[in-house]
Design a protein around this motif. Structure first.
Motif: not given
Length: 78
Positions: A25-30, A43-45, A50-54
């Motif tokens: 949860p809260g991680a994004w793969h770019m 990857t950012t987290r 919480q989910l990151e905004s754009r």
């Protein structure tokens, strides 16, 4: 938790596909789509999960790009 669809970001002329990680949860793969090195990205987290905004995702991409050796390898600088 609902996982958002992948998001396409174009930052400083570079294209990234951002996808949330259902296991973290809260991680994004770019994924850096416009790079000549397939599969390269980061990857950012957020620590609060919480989910990151754009805007936060775009800021992360800019920070990543600032570390890239654009005149050499196309990878992170040493």
């Amino acid at each position: 938790m609902d996982v958002p669809d992948p998001v396409v970001l174009i930052v400083d002329g570079e294209t990234f596909s951002a996808r949330a990680d259902v296991q973290q949860p809260g991680a994004w793969h770019m994924d850096w789509v416009s790079v000549p090195n397939p599969g390269y990205g980061f990857t950012t987290r957020r620590s609060d999960q919480q989910l990151e905004s754009r805007a936060e995702l775009e800021k992360g991409v800019r920070s990543f790009l600032a570390e890239i050796d654009v005149n050499g390898t196309g990878y992170l600088s040493d």
